[in-house]
Design a protein around this motif. Structure first.
Motif, PDB file in Angstrom:
ATOM      1  N   ASP A   1      37.167  34.867  41.269  1.00 43.95           N
ATOM      2  CA  ASP A   1      37.360  33.505  41.289  1.00 43.95           C
ATOM      3  C   ASP A   1      38.184  32.319  40.805  1.00 43.95           C
ATOM      4  OD1 ASP A   1      34.848  33.401  43.487  1.00 43.95           O
ATOM      5  OD2 ASP A   1      33.474  34.243  41.373  1.00 43.95           O
ATOM      6  N   ASP A   2      38.488  32.450  39.652  1.00 43.88           N
ATOM      7  CA  ASP A   2      40.129  32.023  39.050  1.00 43.88           C
ATOM      8  C   ASP A   2      41.586  32.032  39.623  1.00 43.88           C
ATOM      9  OD1 ASP A   2      37.950  31.364  37.107  1.00 43.88           O
ATOM     10  OD2 ASP A   2      38.820  33.039  35.521  1.00 43.88           O
ATOM     11  N   ILE A   3      41.821  33.955  40.352  1.00 42.00           N
ATOM     12  CA  ILE A   3      43.016  33.616  41.419  1.00 42.00           C
ATOM     13  C   ILE A   3      43.104  33.306  42.398  1.00 42.00           C
ATOM     14  CG2 ILE A   3      44.407  35.498  42.027  1.00 42.00           C
ATOM     15  CD1 ILE A   3      43.383  37.058  39.920  1.00 42.00           C
TER      16      ILE A   3
ATOM     17  N   ALA B   1      41.841  37.037  32.879  1.00 40.17           N
ATOM     18  CA  ALA B   1      41.894  37.867  34.278  1.00 40.17           C
ATOM     19  C   ALA B   1      40.633  39.342  33.573  1.00 40.17           C
ATOM     20  CB  ALA B   1      43.134  38.600  33.500  1.00 40.17           C
ATOM     21  N   ALA B   2      40.632  38.875  32.008  1.00 40.08           N
ATOM     22  CA  ALA B   2      38.864  39.723  31.227  1.00 40.08           C
ATOM     23  C   ALA B   2      38.294  39.271  30.968  1.00 40.08           C
ATOM     24  CB  ALA B   2      40.350  40.037  29.854  1.00 40.08           C
ATOM     25  N   ARG B   3      37.769  38.443  32.022  1.00 34.33           N
ATOM     26  CA  ARG B   3      36.216  37.784  31.890  1.00 34.33           C
ATOM     27  C   ARG B   3      35.931  38.070  33.519  1.00 34.33           C
ATOM     28  NH1 ARG B   3      34.591  31.952  32.850  1.00 34.33           N
ATOM     29  NH2 ARG B   3      36.492  31.980  34.783  1.00 34.33           N
ATOM     30  N   LEU B   4      34.925  39.332  33.190  1.00 33.99           N
ATOM     31  CA  LEU B   4      34.197  39.742  34.235  1.00 33.99           C
ATOM     32  C   LEU B   4      33.206  38.539  35.200  1.00 33.99           C
ATOM     33  CD1 LEU B   4      33.538  43.961  33.226  1.00 33.99           C
ATOM     34  CD2 LEU B   4      35.363  42.334  34.029  1.00 33.99           C
ATOM     35  N   ALA B   5      32.681  37.914  33.830  1.00 35.08           N
ATOM     36  CA  ALA B   5      31.684  36.872  35.250  1.00 35.08           C
ATOM     37  C   ALA B   5      30.776  35.466  33.667  1.00 35.08           C
ATOM     38  CB  ALA B   5      30.547  37.859  35.809  1.00 35.08           C
ATOM     39  N   HIS B   6      30.833  34.885  34.325  1.00 35.53           N
ATOM     40  CA  HIS B   6      30.389  33.936  33.601  1.00 35.53           C
ATOM     41  C   HIS B   6      29.157  33.625  34.198  1.00 35.53           C
ATOM     42  CE1 HIS B   6      28.960  30.452  30.967  1.00 35.53           C
ATOM     43  NE2 HIS B   6      30.244  29.884  31.953  1.00 35.53           N
ATOM     44  N   THR B   7      28.006  33.507  33.975  1.00 35.41           N
ATOM     45  CA  THR B   7      27.324  33.030  34.901  1.00 35.41           C
ATOM     46  C   THR B   7      26.442  31.649  34.533  1.00 35.41           C
ATOM     47  OG1 THR B   7      25.988  35.277  35.077  1.00 35.41           O
ATOM     48  CG2 THR B   7      24.979  32.892  35.815  1.00 35.41           C
TER      49      THR B   7
ATOM     50  N   VAL C   1      48.717  34.464  38.488  1.00 34.73           N
ATOM     51  CA  VAL C   1      48.402  35.430  37.723  1.00 34.73           C
ATOM     52  C   VAL C   1      48.962  35.340  36.807  1.00 34.73           C
ATOM     53  CG1 VAL C   1      47.867  36.676  39.218  1.00 34.73           C
ATOM     54  CG2 VAL C   1      49.758  36.947  38.836  1.00 34.73           C
ATOM     55  N   THR C   2      50.541  34.350  37.002  1.00 32.86           N
ATOM     56  CA  THR C   2      51.198  33.744  35.431  1.00 32.86           C
ATOM     57  C   THR C   2      50.629  32.356  34.331  1.00 32.86           C
ATOM     58  OG1 THR C   2      52.523  33.599  36.537  1.00 32.86           O
ATOM     59  CG2 THR C   2      53.374  35.355  35.946  1.00 32.86           C
ATOM     60  N   GLY C   3      49.659  32.218  35.526  1.00 37.69           N
ATOM     61  CA  GLY C   3      49.128  30.672  34.343  1.00 37.69           C
ATOM     62  C   GLY C   3      50.439  29.721  34.501  1.00 37.69           C
TER      63      GLY C   3
ATOM     64  N   LEU D   1      43.436  37.314  51.341  1.00 43.06           N
ATOM     65  CA  LEU D   1      43.539  38.634  51.301  1.00 43.06           C
ATOM     66  C   LEU D   1      45.063  38.587  50.085  1.00 43.06           C
ATOM     67  CD1 LEU D   1      44.844  39.177  55.075  1.00 43.06           C
ATOM     68  CD2 LEU D   1      43.822  41.046  53.433  1.00 43.06           C
ATOM     69  N   TYR D   2      45.829  37.217  50.151  1.00 39.66           N
ATOM     70  CA  TYR D   2      46.663  37.067  48.892  1.00 39.66           C
ATOM     71  C   TYR D   2      46.316  37.014  47.675  1.00 39.66           C
ATOM     72  CZ  TYR D   2      49.609  34.562  52.757  1.00 39.66           C
ATOM     73  OH  TYR D   2      50.314  34.328  53.776  1.00 39.66           O
ATOM     74  N   THR D   3      45.122  36.858  47.818  1.00 40.70           N
ATOM     75  CA  THR D   3      44.185  36.876  46.162  1.00 40.70           C
ATOM     76  C   THR D   3      43.932  38.313  45.532  1.00 40.70           C
ATOM     77  OG1 THR D   3      42.616  34.891  46.767  1.00 40.70           O
ATOM     78  CG2 THR D   3      42.320  36.587  44.344  1.00 40.70           C
ATOM     79  N   LEU D   4      43.884  38.938  46.892  1.00 40.80           N
ATOM     80  CA  LEU D   4      44.323  40.653  46.270  1.00 40.80           C
ATOM     81  C   LEU D   4      45.367  41.091  46.002  1.00 40.80           C
ATOM     82  CD1 LEU D   4      43.076  43.735  46.595  1.00 40.80           C
ATOM     83  CD2 LEU D   4      43.636  43.809  49.264  1.00 40.80           C
ATOM     84  N   LEU D   5      46.693  40.470  46.509  1.00 40.77           N
ATOM     85  CA  LEU D   5      47.708  40.785  46.438  1.00 40.77           C
ATOM     86  C   LEU D   5      48.109  39.994  44.658  1.00 40.77           C
ATOM     87  CD1 LEU D   5      50.070  39.597  49.450  1.00 40.77           C
ATOM     88  CD2 LEU D   5      49.349  41.815  48.660  1.00 40.77           C
ATOM     89  N   ALA D   6      47.517  38.964  44.881  1.00 41.69           N
ATOM     90  CA  ALA D   6      47.883  38.441  43.222  1.00 41.69           C
ATOM     91  C   ALA D   6      46.755  39.724  42.022  1.00 41.69           C
ATOM     92  CB  ALA D   6      47.266  37.565  43.184  1.00 41.69           C
ATOM     93  N   LEU D   7      46.107  40.155  42.703  1.00 46.87           N
ATOM     94  CA  LEU D   7      45.615  41.490  41.565  1.00 46.87           C
ATOM     95  C   LEU D   7      46.194  43.102  41.278  1.00 46.87           C
ATOM     96  CD1 LEU D   7      41.436  40.666  42.983  1.00 46.87           C
ATOM     97  CD2 LEU D   7      42.936  41.082  40.663  1.00 46.87           C
TER      98      LEU D   7
END
Length: 104
Positions: free
Chosen positions: A19-21, A3-9, A99-101, A39-45
């Motif tokens: 994208d991970d979630i 979750a701490a990863r902001l971006a990997h190019t 989100v919990t792996g 929408l479900y991704t937003l709920l996960a966040l």
């Protein structure tokens, strides 16, 4: 998932924590419309493992109101029968696992 990863190019592909979630959810809930998956991704966040069945239903109802506004289940969660409410459980579990792996 990190979750701490902001971006990997990697060349032209950028992968973010979102994208991970989304990928974790997509693997657990194949066939969801991309808009509903978002929408479900937003709920996960925002809710993570504390997501409620009512949250899942509300996200679904927002999506369904655009795709089929006359659907009989576009009502407040508490107005649904227990059997219809239970249909949201697999999605709530998937959001929590994303989100919990893997642990709901």
């Amino acid at each position: 998932m990190t979750a701490a990863r902001l971006a990997h190019t990697n060349r032209r592909t950028t992968v973010t924590y979102i994208d991970d979630i989304r990928t974790a959810l997509d693997s657990q809930t194949p066939g969801l419309a991309p808009e509903l998956l978002d929408l479900y991704t937003l709920l996960a966040l925002v809710q993570g493992p504390n997501v409620r069945l009512a949250d899942i239903h509300d996200a679904w109802a927002i999506w369904r109101s655009r795709t089929r506004p006359d659907h009989r289940s576009i009502v407040p969660f508490n107005d649904l029968t227990p059997e219809v409410q239970a249909l949201d459980q697999p999605y709530a579990d998937a959001v929590a696992r994303a989100v919990t792996g893997g642990q709901p």
